[in-house]
Design an enzyme around this catalytic site. Structure first.
Site, PDB file in Angstrom:
ATOM      1  N   CYS A 124      -4.214  13.620  36.744  1.00  0.00           N
ATOM      2  CA  CYS A 124      -3.007  13.247  37.483  1.00  0.00           C
ATOM      3  C   CYS A 124      -3.184  13.620  38.958  1.00  0.00           C
ATOM      4  CB  CYS A 124      -1.785  13.964  36.903  1.00  0.00           C
ATOM      5  SG  CYS A 124      -0.225  13.462  37.692  1.00  0.00           S
TER       6      CYS A 124
ATOM      7  N   ASP B  12      -1.052  14.914  40.753  1.00  0.00           N
ATOM      8  CA  ASP B  12      -0.254  16.110  41.021  1.00  0.00           C
ATOM      9  C   ASP B  12      -1.077  17.196  41.718  1.00  0.00           C
ATOM     10  OD1 ASP B  12       1.155  18.690  40.568  1.00  0.00           O
ATOM     11  OD2 ASP B  12       2.512  17.449  39.371  1.00  0.00           O
TER      12      ASP B  12
ATOM     13  N   ARG C 264      -0.801  20.216  41.858  1.00  0.00           N
ATOM     14  CA  ARG C 264      -0.949  21.498  41.148  1.00  0.00           C
ATOM     15  C   ARG C 264      -2.037  21.477  40.086  1.00  0.00           C
ATOM     16  NH1 ARG C 264       5.187  21.411  39.371  1.00  0.00           N
ATOM     17  NH2 ARG C 264       4.460  19.270  39.051  1.00  0.00           N
TER      18      ARG C 264
ATOM     19  N   HIS D 288      -0.896  16.751  32.123  1.00  0.00           N
ATOM     20  CA  HIS D 288      -0.321  18.093  32.277  1.00  0.00           C
ATOM     21  C   HIS D 288       1.146  18.077  31.888  1.00  0.00           C
ATOM     22  CE1 HIS D 288       1.896  17.341  36.136  1.00  0.00           C
ATOM     23  NE2 HIS D 288       1.061  16.325  36.169  1.00  0.00           N
TER      24      HIS D 288
ATOM     25  N   CYS E 243       4.769  16.644  33.731  1.00  0.00           N
ATOM     26  CA  CYS E 243       4.285  15.566  34.605  1.00  0.00           C
ATOM     27  C   CYS E 243       5.460  14.700  35.094  1.00  0.00           C
ATOM     28  CB  CYS E 243       3.270  14.701  33.857  1.00  0.00           C
ATOM     29  SG  CYS E 243       2.561  13.391  34.887  1.00  0.00           S
TER      30      CYS E 243
HETATM   31 CO    CO Z   1       1.532  14.390  36.678  1.00  0.00          CO
END
Ligand code: CO
Length: 211
Positions: A43, A45, A47, A99, A102
């Protein structure tokens, strides 16, 4: 007062200096060739940084990231990365890593129109529909979202296996091994949720017989 982006450049200089101090030939070696063993589909993302959470170094992991770690069979970007990783880099393992928590998966569970991203999230809504009866047995919304995160990863592993790129590599080179993982934002731990060995048979309608 330094700009936030200037800090990135300063940090970069410090990092490069440190690398050379630790290993004189670090950049010399890497500038010639990359031989990563892994393709990571994760992803976007911020993090979930692929190399940090796996302790991998530059040169060890080939990375593709998009919203909610999707393998969409019309996505030229993903397909280009996949073909290059499999045919040229000859990766041994492909990891699809979702994750918990998400935002993409969450948004796909909702009914707000979000513009162009609707089209991307549609692919996750399709995963939801396939597993709807199981998902809706879970009444806690956070837990249901986490269930969908896991199911989505499994579905993306299936989507990899449906490509002629993977089927061809399985047939002639007995690789790559496919791994579906989910990362926990709360504890930093990766949980393996599924895997597919080279040569695994999938629904026959998706299997090509002339590769
Ligand atoms: Co995500």
């Amino acid at each position: 007062m330094i700009n936030s982006y200037d800090k990135l450049l300063l940090e970069n200089k410090a990092w490069a200096t440190e690398q050379v101090q630790l290993d004189t030939d670090f950049f010399k070696r890497l500038s010639h060739i990359q031989t990563p063993e892994f393709l990571w589909i994760g992803c976007s993302d911020s993090r979930v940084p692929a190399d940090k959470i796996t302790g991998t170094q530059p040169g060890e992991i080939f990375v593709h990231r998009n919203i909610a770690n999707m393998v969409v069979h019309t996505d030229l970007n993903l397909l280009s990365v996949l073909e290059y990783a499999v045919q040229v880099l000859k990766v041994k393992h492909i990891i699809v890593c979702g994750h918990y928590g998400c935002g993409g998966v969450r948004a796909a569970m909702g009914n707000h129109s979000l513009g162009i991203i609707n089209k991307w999230l549609r692919n996750i809504k399709d995963v939801y529909r396939i597993h709807q009866s199981n998902l809706e047995k879970e009444t806690n919304e956070d837990k249901r979202a986490d269930m969908l995160v896991e199911l989505n990863v499994k579905e993306q592993i299936m989507n990899l296996a449906k490509t002629s790129i993977i089927q061809k590599a399985w047939k002639y080179e007995q690789r790559p091994h496919l791994h579906g993982w989910v990362y926990g934002l709360n504890d930093g731990i990766i949980k393996p949720v599924c895997e597919m060995e080279p040569g695994t048979h999938i629904d026959p309608i998706y299997e090509y017989d002339n590769l």
